[in-house]
Design a protein around this motif. Structure first.
Motif, PDB file in Angstrom:
ATOM      1  N   MET A   1       0.842  -1.170   0.000  1.00 33.50           N
ATOM      2  CA  MET A   1       0.000   0.000   0.000  1.00 33.50           C
ATOM      3  C   MET A   1       0.894   1.242   0.000  1.00 33.50           C
ATOM      4  O   MET A   1       1.941   1.257   0.619  1.00 33.50           O
ATOM      5  CB  MET A   1      -0.894  -0.034   1.242  1.00 33.50           C
ATOM      6  CG  MET A   1      -1.477   1.312   1.606  1.00 33.50           C
ATOM      7  SD  MET A   1      -2.423   1.321   3.145  1.00 33.50           S
ATOM      8  CE  MET A   1      -3.635   0.093   2.778  1.00 33.50           C
ATOM      9  N   THR A   2       0.443   2.274  -0.669  1.00 36.99           N
ATOM     10  CA  THR A   2       1.165   3.545  -0.670  1.00 36.99           C
ATOM     11  C   THR A   2       0.477   4.514   0.264  1.00 36.99           C
ATOM     12  O   THR A   2      -0.740   4.701   0.197  1.00 36.99           O
ATOM     13  CB  THR A   2       1.233   4.138  -2.088  1.00 36.99           C
ATOM     14  OG1 THR A   2       1.866   3.202  -2.943  1.00 36.99           O
ATOM     15  CG2 THR A   2       2.011   5.437  -2.095  1.00 36.99           C
ATOM     16  N   VAL A   3       1.263   5.121   1.145  1.00 31.85           N
ATOM     17  CA  VAL A   3       0.766   6.108   2.107  1.00 31.85           C
ATOM     18  C   VAL A   3       1.439   7.438   1.793  1.00 31.85           C
ATOM     19  O   VAL A   3       2.647   7.484   1.551  1.00 31.85           O
ATOM     20  CB  VAL A   3       1.101   5.677   3.557  1.00 31.85           C
ATOM     21  CG1 VAL A   3       0.680   6.729   4.553  1.00 31.85           C
ATOM     22  CG2 VAL A   3       0.452   4.347   3.868  1.00 31.85           C
ATOM     23  N   ALA A   4       0.648   8.501   1.785  1.00 32.65           N
ATOM     24  CA  ALA A   4       1.192   9.849   1.576  1.00 32.65           C
ATOM     25  C   ALA A   4       1.044  10.635   2.870  1.00 32.65           C
ATOM     26  O   ALA A   4      -0.035  10.656   3.469  1.00 32.65           O
ATOM     27  CB  ALA A   4       0.453  10.556   0.449  1.00 32.65           C
ATOM     28  N   LEU A   5       2.133  11.250   3.296  1.00 30.55           N
ATOM     29  CA  LEU A   5       2.106  12.134   4.455  1.00 30.55           C
ATOM     30  C   LEU A   5       2.195  13.564   3.947  1.00 30.55           C
ATOM     31  O   LEU A   5       3.054  13.890   3.131  1.00 30.55           O
ATOM     32  CB  LEU A   5       3.280  11.853   5.389  1.00 30.55           C
ATOM     33  CG  LEU A   5       3.402  10.458   5.961  1.00 30.55           C
ATOM     34  CD1 LEU A   5       4.604  10.385   6.899  1.00 30.55           C
ATOM     35  CD2 LEU A   5       2.138  10.043   6.693  1.00 30.55           C
ATOM     36  N   MET A   6       1.292  14.404   4.422  1.00 30.82           N
ATOM     37  CA  MET A   6       1.299  15.808   4.033  1.00 30.82           C
ATOM     38  C   MET A   6       1.613  16.652   5.258  1.00 30.82           C
ATOM     39  O   MET A   6       1.051  16.433   6.332  1.00 30.82           O
ATOM     40  CB  MET A   6      -0.052  16.199   3.434  1.00 30.82           C
ATOM     41  CG  MET A   6      -0.358  15.465   2.149  1.00 30.82           C
ATOM     42  SD  MET A   6      -1.984  15.874   1.479  1.00 30.82           S
ATOM     43  CE  MET A   6      -1.762  17.600   1.100  1.00 30.82           C
ATOM     44  N   TRP A   7       2.493  17.613   5.071  1.00 26.48           N
ATOM     45  CA  TRP A   7       2.961  18.521   6.131  1.00 26.48           C
ATOM     46  C   TRP A   7       2.786  19.922   5.570  1.00 26.48           C
ATOM     47  O   TRP A   7       3.313  20.238   4.506  1.00 26.48           O
ATOM     48  CB  TRP A   7       4.415  18.205   6.408  1.00 26.48           C
ATOM     49  CG  TRP A   7       5.153  19.070   7.384  1.00 26.48           C
ATOM     50  CD1 TRP A   7       5.430  18.755   8.681  1.00 26.48           C
ATOM     51  CD2 TRP A   7       5.750  20.350   7.166  1.00 26.48           C
ATOM     52  NE1 TRP A   7       6.155  19.762   9.272  1.00 26.48           N
ATOM     53  CE2 TRP A   7       6.359  20.759   8.346  1.00 26.48           C
ATOM     54  CE3 TRP A   7       5.817  21.199   6.057  1.00 26.48           C
ATOM     55  CZ2 TRP A   7       7.025  21.971   8.472  1.00 26.48           C
ATOM     56  CZ3 TRP A   7       6.473  22.411   6.178  1.00 26.48           C
ATOM     57  CH2 TRP A   7       7.066  22.777   7.385  1.00 26.48           C
TER      58      TRP A   7
END
Length: 83
Positions: free
Chosen positions: A1-7
């Motif tokens: 699975m691909t997870v994107a973290l946004m900051w």
């Protein structure tokens, strides 16, 4: 699975270039699949990192900048790939 973290952070007025440089200089202890740094009006900076991991995996994130650089605490979001 691909997870994107946004900051996402908003610099004090006129300090957007400093915040952008600060965000670009932040090293992570592991290399993401991809990392992108963006800017927007009102001295906003957004960093998105993509990881091959479970949604709830412990992943490295950018820290909070010094309080004298930003107008508020950093906003953070986590997303999983829908494809």
């Amino acid at each position: 699975m691909t997870v994107a973290l946004m900051w996402e952070a908003r610099a004090l007025p006129g300090r957007g270039p400093e915040l952008l440089a600060w965000a670009r200089a932040q090293a992570l202890p592991a290399e993401p699949l991809r990392r992108e740094t963006l800017r927007a009006p009102q001295d906003r900076v957004l960093v998105i990192t993509w990881w091959e991991a479970a949604y709830d995996a412990e992943l490295p994130e950018l820290p909070e900048p010094d309080a004298d650089l930003v107008t508020r605490a950093v906003h953070r979001w986590r997303f999983e790939s829908a494809d």
